[in-house]
Design an enzyme around this catalytic site. Structure first.
Site, PDB file in Angstrom:
ATOM      1  N   CYS A 117      -5.977   0.770   2.427  1.00 21.95           N
ATOM      2  CA  CYS A 117      -7.942   2.169   2.479  1.00 21.95           C
ATOM      3  C   CYS A 117      -7.412   3.140   1.909  1.00 21.95           C
ATOM      4  CB  CYS A 117      -7.324   2.584   4.051  1.00 21.95           C
ATOM      5  SG  CYS A 117      -7.236   1.881   5.266  1.00 21.95           S
ATOM      6  N   GLU A 123       0.626  -1.564   0.116  1.00 19.45           N
ATOM      7  CA  GLU A 123       0.095   0.375  -0.147  1.00 19.45           C
ATOM      8  C   GLU A 123       1.239   1.205  -0.051  1.00 19.45           C
ATOM      9  OE1 GLU A 123      -3.687   2.122   2.473  1.00 19.45           O
ATOM     10  OE2 GLU A 123      -2.830   0.349   3.042  1.00 19.45           O
ATOM     11  N   GLU A 174     -11.847  -3.595   3.321  1.00 23.11           N
ATOM     12  CA  GLU A 174     -12.446  -3.236   4.441  1.00 23.11           C
ATOM     13  C   GLU A 174     -13.667  -2.106   5.433  1.00 23.11           C
ATOM     14  OE1 GLU A 174      -9.263  -1.081   7.097  1.00 23.11           O
ATOM     15  OE2 GLU A 174      -8.405  -3.211   7.827  1.00 23.11           O
TER      16      GLU A 174
END
Length: 659
Positions: A245, A50, A377
Site C-alpha cells: 500500500c 513492504e 490492490e
C-alpha cells in the site's frame, strides 16, 4: 469473519483433552514420477517486502539514528536537548527551502560554554541495539560557522552509562562529511546517541548518522545482516518491493516515487509512511521513510540473495481505502515515463541517462529486470483504463518485460470478478491475487487452481497469510494452526505450477515495538530476530522447489483434504531428487505408504523433514524462537516404497535420490 470450522472440529475431536489419536489404517499414496504435469517456475516461491511494521527504517535498514536530517514534519522528532538554558547553548532548525528540496533542513548549534555540557540526543527506533565488541561508524555533514566547536559523540545505555565514544572537530565553512568510529564496550538494546558541544562557537549539522560495521557484506549505508541472512536462507525466487500500500500512498503526493530513492543518500527524499496513522489501535506517528533503503539497494539485495527483482509502481491511483485520488488519463504520461525510466535504470547501458545513474552508484552491469508490477490492490474501471495505457507504452518499448496486474483486494466477489474478467480479455501476463483469510479458507481452497485456464494469464499469489482472529486484527498470532493451513494451501499452488508462477507470504518483517499489522513472517527487535512457524513453512517449500510437478495420488485422486491429507510432488532433475510435500492436518498419527512408480532406481536412504506441533496455538517467540522448527531424520526405501507414520498437525518433506 465466518466461524473457524477447522478449530471447532479440532476441539470437538477432543484434541485439547489429551494426546493425539493414532489411525491404524494405512493410507497409500502413489507417485507417478514419469508423468510430468508442469514445469516449476524458478520464481514460484519468493518474498514480499513492504515498509510496514518498521520494516525498513528501524528494521532491515541498519541506520540507528531516527530523523537524521531533520526532515520529519516535526523537525526535531526523535531528538531532545540534553542541557536546557540559553547560558549553555541553543539549537535552531534552519530551512533552505527550494535551495535543496530533498534535504532542506539542518540545525545550527550555538555553544556558549567550553565545558562540553550542552548537547542533544537521539532516541533511535525504540532505542538503539548495540552489541559489545562491534564497531560503530558515525558520520555527519558539518559547517563550522564561528569559533571552534568539537562534537563529543557517545552511546549510553538506559542507565546513562557510556558504551563508547569518539570526537569530531569540523573545520571551515564549506559543508563537508566527517567520519569516526568506535567500539562498543557492552551490549544494550535501548542505547541512546548523545552529542555534546565542546568549545565556543557556531556549527551547522546535517545527516547525523550511526551504522553498525557488521552490515550485510559490510556495506556502508547497509542492511542488518541477520535479517538479510534469514531471507537468503530461504533461497527465494523473487523479491517484490517496495510494497504494498505504500506504493499507492494515502494521497498521490504521498505515493512512493522511485527516483527520489536513488543517488547520494543525502540528496534522497523523505516521506511520511502511510502506515503512520492508518490503524487507530496502533498509531505510529514517528513513522517516516528516509529512503536510505532505495531502489538501488532493493535491486542489489535481490542480486545478493539470488532472487529476481519485482518492483511495483504507482499507476496513477492513490489508495482507494483512503482518498481514492486518480490522475486524469490525459496527465498520466509522467507516471508511465517513470516506469520506462525504471527499466532503463535497471537494464540500460551506462550510455543511457538512467543506466549511467546506476553505474555511477557502483553497478555498471545491468540488474536484468524481467518483470514489473503496475498498481497495487487497485480496482474498478479506473484501474483498467490506466493499466491499458501503461501496458501499451511498456510493451511497445520493452516487449519482453512481464507485467504483474492487480486483481484487487480479495480473492472473490464483485471487484475480483470484474478485474479477473477484464485482465483475461487483455491477455495479461500475470494476475496478482491476494488472500488474507481464516485458516479454514486456506484448507478449503487447496484446489483453487485445479480448474483454472491452463492457457490464460499466469497467477501471482502476491499476498497471503492466514488470520487467526480476523483480517487486520491486532490480536492475530503467527500460530501453528495458521502456518499449517498455509502449507496445505501451498501444496495446491505447487500442484498447479503451470498456472501459478509466483507466490509470497505477507507482510515480511515486524518490529516487536513498532508493528501496525499482524501476522508477519519474521519478528525483530533492536538486537534479535526469529522466523515464525509461517517462515519455516515458506522456507521448506522454497528450498525444496524442484523443477517439475508429478502426480502424487491418494486413491487415484490428488490429496486436497481427504482424511486431513494435502500433498504435492516435484522432481528436481538437476539434483536427481524426488520431493514429496505432505501435510497431515488431522489430529491423528496416520500410517502412510508411498509407492514410487516411474523411476528405475531409487537410493536406499532418503530424508524426512518434519515441521509440527501438538498445539495449534503454539507460536515462536524471542524467548523460544525455535519452539516450532524443522527436524530432519533418515528414512529407508525398500522396493520403491517408503513406510512412514505421519504425525498429527505436521508438514512433511520427503526427499529421495534417484538415478
Amino acid at each position: 469473519m465466518r466461524k473457524n470450522v477447522f478449530l471447532a472440529c479440532v476441539i470437538a475431536a477432543g484434541f485439547f483433552a489429551g494426546l493425539p489419536e493414532s489411525n491404524a489404517q494405512t493410507k497409500t499414496f502413489t507417485v507417478k514420477a514419469n508423468e510430468v504435469k508442469a514445469s516449476v517456475s524458478p520464481t514460484l516461491w519468493g518474498v514480499f517486502f513492504e515498509d510496514i511494521n518498521l520494516g525498513a527504517d528501524g528494521g532491515i535498514y541498519a541506520e540507528l539514528v531516527k530523523n537524521r536530517s531533520f526532515e520529519f514534519d516535526t523537525p526535531l522528532m526523535g531528538w531532545k536537548l540534553l542541557q536546557q538554558g540559553e547560558e549553555q547553548g541553543s539549537l535552531l532548525v534552519n530551512n533552505r527551502g527550494e535551495l535543496n528540496g530533498a534535504n532542506s533542513r539542518f540545525i545550527r548549534v550555538t555553544s556558549k560554554t567550553p565545558t562540553g555540557n550542552f548537547g542533544f540526543s537521539n532516541e533511535g527506533f525504540r532505542g538503539m541495539g548495540i552489541k559489545k565488541g562491534n564497531q560503530y561508524d558515525f558520520s555527519v555533514l558539518a559547517s563550522q560557522q564561528e569559533g571552534t566547536v568539537s562534537l563529543v559523540v557517545e552511546l549510553t545505555n538506559s542507565k546513562g552509562e557510556k558504551l563508547g565514544s569518539t570526537t569530531i572537530t569540523p573545520t571551515g565553512k564549506p559543508w563537508k562529511k566527517y567520519n569516526a568510529s568506535f567500539t562498543a564496550t557492552a551490549t544494550e538494546p535501548k542505547a541512546m546517541l548523545n552529542i555534546y558541544m565542546k568549545g565556543q562557537g557556531i556549527v551547522d549539522l546535517d545527516m547525523i548518522s550511526l551504522f553498525p560495521k557488521d552490515t550485510w557484506k559490510n556495506r556502508p549505508n547497509g542492511m542488518r545482516a541477520d535479517l538479510v541472512q534469514l531471507l537468503a536462507d530461504m533461497k527465494p525466487g523473487f523479491i517484490r518491493f517496495p510494497g504494498g500500500c505504500i506504493v499507492e500512498g494515502r494521497t498521490l503526493d504521498e505515493r512512493f516515487q522511485w527516483k527520489k530513492t536513488i543517488g547520494p543518500v543525502e540528496d534522497r527524499g523523505y516521506l511520511i509512511n502511510r502506515w503512520n496513522t492508518e490503524f487507530k489501535h496502533r498509531l505510529t506517528t514517528d513513522y517516516y521513510q528516509s529512503f536510505g533503503l532505495g531502489f538501488y539497494e532493493y535491486f542489489q539485495l535481490a542480486e545478493d540473495i539470488g532472487a529476481e527483482p519485482l518492483p511495483i509502481l504507482n499507476c496513477g491511483m492513490a489508495c482507494q481505502f483512503n482518498t481514492a485520488e486518480v490522475v486524469p488519463l490525459e496527465s498520466l504520461d509522467p507516471y508511465v515515463q517513470d516506469a520506462l525510466d525504471l527499466i532503463e535504470f535497471a537494464n540500460g547501458s551506462a550510455d543511457t541517462k538512467w543506466g549511467k545513474m546506476r553505474a555511477d552508484m557502483g553497478h555498471p552491469a545491468p540488474f536484468n529486470l524481467k518483470m514489473m508490477g503496475v498498481g497495487n490492490e487497485n480496482w474498478g474501471p479506473q484501474y483498467i483504463d490506466r493499466l491499458k495505457i501503461f501496458t501499451q507504452a511498456i510493451k511497445a518499448k520493452y516487449p519482453n518485460i512481464q507485467l504483474v496486474n492487480s486483481s484487487g483486494t480479495d480473492p472473490s466477489g464483485e471487484r475480483f470478478d470484474y478485474l479477473n474478467g477484464e485482465l483475461r480479455k487483455m491477455n495479461a501476463d500475470i494476475i496478482d491475487e491476494h488472500y488474507y483469510r481464516a485458516p479454514q479458507w486456506f484448507l478449503d481452497n487447496a484446489k483453487r487452481y485445479d480448474n483454472y485456464d491452463r492457457k490464460g494469464p499466469k497467477v501471482f499469489a502476491g499476498e497471503y497469510a492466514a488470520q487467526s482472529v480476523a483480517i487486520a486484527s491486532p490480536d492475530n498470532k503467527n500460530n501453528w494452526q495458521c502456518a499449517l493451513s498455509e502449507a496445505a494451501f501451498m501444496t495446491g499452488l505447487e500442484r498447479n505450477a503451470d498456472v501459478v508462477a509466483m507466490a509470497s507470504y505477507a507482510p515480511l518483517f515486524a518490529h516487536a515495538e513498532g508493528w501496525q499489522w499482524t501476522p508477519d513472517m519474521i519478528w525483530v527487535d533492536n538486537l534479535k530476530s526469529y522466523g515464525t512457524p509461517n517462515y519455516h513453512v515458506q522456507k521448506l517449500f522454497s528450498t525444496n522447489k524442484g523443477t517439475n510437478v508429478v502426480p502424487l495420488l491418494l486413491n487415484n485422486e490428488v490429496a486436497t483434504g481427504q482424511d486431513g491429507y494435502y500433498a504435492s510432488a516435484v522432481l528436481d532433475k538437476n539434483k536427481k531428487e524426488l520431493i514429496l510435500k505432505v501435510v497431515n492436518a488431522s489430529n491423528k498419527t496416520q500410517e502412510t505408504d508411498f509407492v514410487i512408480d516411474g523411476l528405475s532406481k531409487i537410493a536406499a536412504k532418503g530424508t524426512l523433514t518434519v515441521l509440527r506441533s501438538d498445539k495449534l496455538d503454539q507460536v515462536n517467540s524471542f524467548e523460544n524462537p525455535t519452539a516450532i522448527s524443522p527436524a530432519v531424520k533418515d528414512i529407508t526405501v525398500k522396493d520403491k516404497k517408503v513406510k512412514l507414520p505421519l504425525q498429527p498437525y505436521s508438514v512433511n518433506v520427503i526427499k529421495l535420490k534417484f538415478s
